[in-house]
Design a protein around this motif. Structure first.
Motif, PDB file in Angstrom:
ATOM      1  N   ARG A   1       5.796  20.099   1.415  1.00 25.46           N
ATOM      2  CA  ARG A   1       5.272  18.927   2.753  1.00 25.46           C
ATOM      3  C   ARG A   1       4.784  18.122   1.813  1.00 25.46           C
ATOM      4  O   ARG A   1       5.263  16.686   2.267  1.00 25.46           O
ATOM      5  CB  ARG A   1       4.120  19.337   3.408  1.00 25.46           C
ATOM      6  N   ILE A   2       4.570  17.926   0.510  1.00 25.96           N
ATOM      7  CA  ILE A   2       4.107  16.794  -0.446  1.00 25.96           C
ATOM      8  C   ILE A   2       5.638  15.903  -0.369  1.00 25.96           C
ATOM      9  O   ILE A   2       5.285  14.663  -1.002  1.00 25.96           O
ATOM     10  CB  ILE A   2       3.864  17.038  -1.443  1.00 25.96           C
ATOM     11  N   LYS A   3       6.519  16.072  -0.230  1.00 22.16           N
ATOM     12  CA  LYS A   3       7.560  15.119  -0.742  1.00 22.16           C
ATOM     13  C   LYS A   3       8.216  13.948   0.075  1.00 22.16           C
ATOM     14  O   LYS A   3       8.637  13.366  -0.472  1.00 22.16           O
ATOM     15  CB  LYS A   3       9.030  16.143  -0.984  1.00 22.16           C
ATOM     16  N   PHE A   4       7.204  13.710   0.701  1.00 25.67           N
ATOM     17  CA  PHE A   4       7.539  12.455   2.099  1.00 25.67           C
ATOM     18  C   PHE A   4       6.718  11.832   1.848  1.00 25.67           C
ATOM     19  O   PHE A   4       5.862  11.133   2.244  1.00 25.67           O
ATOM     20  CB  PHE A   4       7.766  13.204   3.116  1.00 25.67           C
ATOM     21  N   VAL A   5       5.276  11.716   0.214  1.00 25.68           N
ATOM     22  CA  VAL A   5       3.928  11.463   0.590  1.00 25.68           C
ATOM     23  C   VAL A   5       4.518   9.912  -1.320  1.00 25.68           C
ATOM     24  O   VAL A   5       4.954  10.496  -1.947  1.00 25.68           O
ATOM     25  CB  VAL A   5       2.929  12.198  -0.089  1.00 25.68           C
ATOM     26  N   THR A   6       4.384   8.969  -0.342  1.00 25.63           N
ATOM     27  CA  THR A   6       4.412   7.851  -2.114  1.00 25.63           C
ATOM     28  C   THR A   6       3.277   7.372  -1.689  1.00 25.63           C
ATOM     29  O   THR A   6       2.385   6.731  -0.825  1.00 25.63           O
ATOM     30  CB  THR A   6       5.459   6.639  -1.116  1.00 25.63           C
ATOM     31  N   ILE A   7       3.137   7.186  -3.554  1.00 27.25           N
ATOM     32  CA  ILE A   7       1.792   5.844  -3.758  1.00 27.25           C
ATOM     33  C   ILE A   7       2.380   4.795  -3.735  1.00 27.25           C
ATOM     34  O   ILE A   7       3.575   4.427  -3.952  1.00 27.25           O
ATOM     35  CB  ILE A   7       0.895   6.319  -4.977  1.00 27.25           C
ATOM     36  N   THR A   8       2.065   3.867  -2.828  1.00 25.97           N
ATOM     37  CA  THR A   8       2.465   2.545  -2.114  1.00 25.97           C
ATOM     38  C   THR A   8       1.235   1.427  -3.114  1.00 25.97           C
ATOM     39  O   THR A   8       2.339   0.431  -3.558  1.00 25.97           O
ATOM     40  CB  THR A   8       2.013   2.333  -0.908  1.00 25.97           C
ATOM     41  N   ARG A   9       0.467   1.751  -3.948  1.00 24.20           N
ATOM     42  CA  ARG A   9      -0.979   1.141  -3.949  1.00 24.20           C
ATOM     43  C   ARG A   9      -2.134   1.656  -5.017  1.00 24.20           C
ATOM     44  O   ARG A   9      -2.079   2.463  -4.006  1.00 24.20           O
ATOM     45  CB  ARG A   9      -1.339  -0.212  -3.245  1.00 24.20           C
ATOM     46  N   VAL A  10      -2.107   0.651  -5.983  1.00 21.45           N
ATOM     47  CA  VAL A  10      -3.498   1.520  -6.628  1.00 21.45           C
ATOM     48  C   VAL A  10      -3.869  -0.244  -6.906  1.00 21.45           C
ATOM     49  O   VAL A  10      -3.845  -0.706  -7.736  1.00 21.45           O
ATOM     50  CB  VAL A  10      -3.017   1.481  -7.879  1.00 21.45           C
ATOM     51  N   LYS A  11      -5.552   0.506  -6.742  1.00 25.19           N
ATOM     52  CA  LYS A  11      -6.317  -0.965  -6.955  1.00 25.19           C
ATOM     53  C   LYS A  11      -7.212  -0.615  -7.816  1.00 25.19           C
ATOM     54  O   LYS A  11      -8.055   0.245  -7.505  1.00 25.19           O
ATOM     55  CB  LYS A  11      -6.794  -2.089  -5.371  1.00 25.19           C
ATOM     56  N   VAL A  12      -7.039  -1.256  -9.035  1.00 28.81           N
ATOM     57  CA  VAL A  12      -8.638  -0.841 -10.195  1.00 28.81           C
ATOM     58  C   VAL A  12      -9.303  -0.939 -10.667  1.00 28.81           C
ATOM     59  O   VAL A  12      -9.571  -2.851 -10.056  1.00 28.81           O
ATOM     60  CB  VAL A  12      -7.691  -0.636 -11.346  1.00 28.81           C
ATOM     61  N   SER A  13     -11.586  -0.930 -10.432  1.00 23.25           N
ATOM     62  CA  SER A  13     -12.217  -2.163 -10.426  1.00 23.25           C
ATOM     63  C   SER A  13     -11.924  -3.105 -11.184  1.00 23.25           C
ATOM     64  O   SER A  13     -11.227  -2.345 -12.820  1.00 23.25           O
ATOM     65  CB  SER A  13     -13.507  -0.907 -10.654  1.00 23.25           C
ATOM     66  N   SER A  14     -12.749  -3.798 -11.619  1.00 23.17           N
ATOM     67  CA  SER A  14     -13.195  -5.273 -12.514  1.00 23.17           C
ATOM     68  C   SER A  14     -13.297  -4.307 -13.731  1.00 23.17           C
ATOM     69  O   SER A  14     -13.356  -4.681 -15.174  1.00 23.17           O
ATOM     70  CB  SER A  14     -13.575  -6.465 -12.234  1.00 23.17           C
ATOM     71  N   ASP A  15     -13.766  -3.347 -14.356  1.00 23.17           N
ATOM     72  CA  ASP A  15     -14.920  -2.537 -14.786  1.00 23.17           C
ATOM     73  C   ASP A  15     -13.380  -1.243 -15.609  1.00 23.17           C
ATOM     74  O   ASP A  15     -14.217  -0.272 -16.751  1.00 23.17           O
ATOM     75  CB  ASP A  15     -16.309  -2.170 -14.726  1.00 23.17           C
ATOM     76  N   LEU A  16     -12.328  -1.162 -14.552  1.00 23.94           N
ATOM     77  CA  LEU A  16     -11.168   0.101 -14.702  1.00 23.94           C
ATOM     78  C   LEU A  16     -12.011   1.128 -14.512  1.00 23.94           C
ATOM     79  O   LEU A  16     -11.553   2.161 -15.109  1.00 23.94           O
ATOM     80  CB  LEU A  16     -10.962  -0.529 -16.525  1.00 23.94           C
ATOM     81  N   LYS A  17     -13.125   1.581 -14.161  1.00 26.42           N
ATOM     82  CA  LYS A  17     -13.860   3.037 -14.391  1.00 26.42           C
ATOM     83  C   LYS A  17     -13.182   4.129 -12.147  1.00 26.42           C
ATOM     84  O   LYS A  17     -13.148   4.456 -12.944  1.00 26.42           O
ATOM     85  CB  LYS A  17     -15.498   2.613 -14.127  1.00 26.42           C
ATOM     86  N   TYR A  18     -12.793   2.703 -12.175  1.00 26.37           N
ATOM     87  CA  TYR A  18     -12.690   3.687 -10.187  1.00 26.37           C
ATOM     88  C   TYR A  18     -11.470   2.780 -10.114  1.00 26.37           C
ATOM     89  O   TYR A  18     -10.796   1.572 -10.486  1.00 26.37           O
ATOM     90  CB  TYR A  18     -13.819   3.174  -9.603  1.00 26.37           C
ATOM     91  N   ALA A  19     -10.403   3.511  -8.902  1.00 24.99           N
ATOM     92  CA  ALA A  19      -9.007   2.594  -8.967  1.00 24.99           C
ATOM     93  C   ALA A  19      -8.960   3.018  -6.956  1.00 24.99           C
ATOM     94  O   ALA A  19      -9.527   4.555  -7.009  1.00 24.99           O
ATOM     95  CB  ALA A  19      -8.491   3.853  -9.415  1.00 24.99           C
ATOM     96  N   ASP A  20      -8.732   2.712  -5.956  1.00 17.50           N
ATOM     97  CA  ASP A  20      -8.527   2.734  -4.775  1.00 17.50           C
ATOM     98  C   ASP A  20      -6.176   3.337  -5.030  1.00 17.50           C
ATOM     99  O   ASP A  20      -5.945   2.718  -5.211  1.00 17.50           O
ATOM    100  CB  ASP A  20      -8.278   1.666  -4.451  1.00 17.50           C
ATOM    101  N   ILE A  21      -6.199   4.969  -4.455  1.00 18.50           N
ATOM    102  CA  ILE A  21      -5.179   4.934  -4.480  1.00 18.50           C
ATOM    103  C   ILE A  21      -4.501   4.945  -3.015  1.00 18.50           C
ATOM    104  O   ILE A  21      -4.929   5.198  -2.165  1.00 18.50           O
ATOM    105  CB  ILE A  21      -4.477   5.639  -4.894  1.00 18.50           C
ATOM    106  N   PHE A  22      -3.303   3.501  -2.846  1.00 18.38           N
ATOM    107  CA  PHE A  22      -2.835   3.385  -1.371  1.00 18.38           C
ATOM    108  C   PHE A  22      -2.265   4.390  -0.773  1.00 18.38           C
ATOM    109  O   PHE A  22      -1.005   4.652  -2.547  1.00 18.38           O
ATOM    110  CB  PHE A  22      -2.575   2.539  -0.356  1.00 18.38           C
ATOM    111  N   VAL A  23      -1.567   5.147  -0.044  1.00 20.97           N
ATOM    112  CA  VAL A  23      -0.716   6.186   0.040  1.00 20.97           C
ATOM    113  C   VAL A  23       0.139   6.260   1.472  1.00 20.97           C
ATOM    114  O   VAL A  23      -0.589   5.828   2.541  1.00 20.97           O
ATOM    115  CB  VAL A  23      -1.285   7.981   0.362  1.00 20.97           C
TER     116      VAL A  23
END
Length: 59
Positions: free
Chosen positions: A30-52
């Motif tokens: 079921r996971i084979k149909f998941v794609t990471i489309t974008r990653v947005k990293v915070s300015s201090d590089l501590k956090y990331a938002d992951i778009f799927v």
């Protein structure tokens, strides 16, 4: 504050690595149909938002 180029490189690297983990290390069909489309990293590089994107289908 990190350089914008470094942040951009980190975002691209995270997309590539997360997609590799999904396709090579997770053995759930079921996971084979998941794609990471974008990653947005915070300015201090501590956090990331992951778009799927998820492709759903019906049998």
């Amino acid at each position: 504050m990190p350089l914008p180029k470094r942040k951009e490189q980190l975002e691209k690297s995270l997309i590539r690595e997360i997609n590799n983990i999904i396709y090579r290390e997770i053995n759930d069909p079921r996971i084979k149909f998941v794609t990471i489309t974008r990653v947005k990293v915070s300015s201090d590089l501590k956090y990331a938002d992951i778009f799927v994107t998820i492709f759903r289908y019906r049998l």
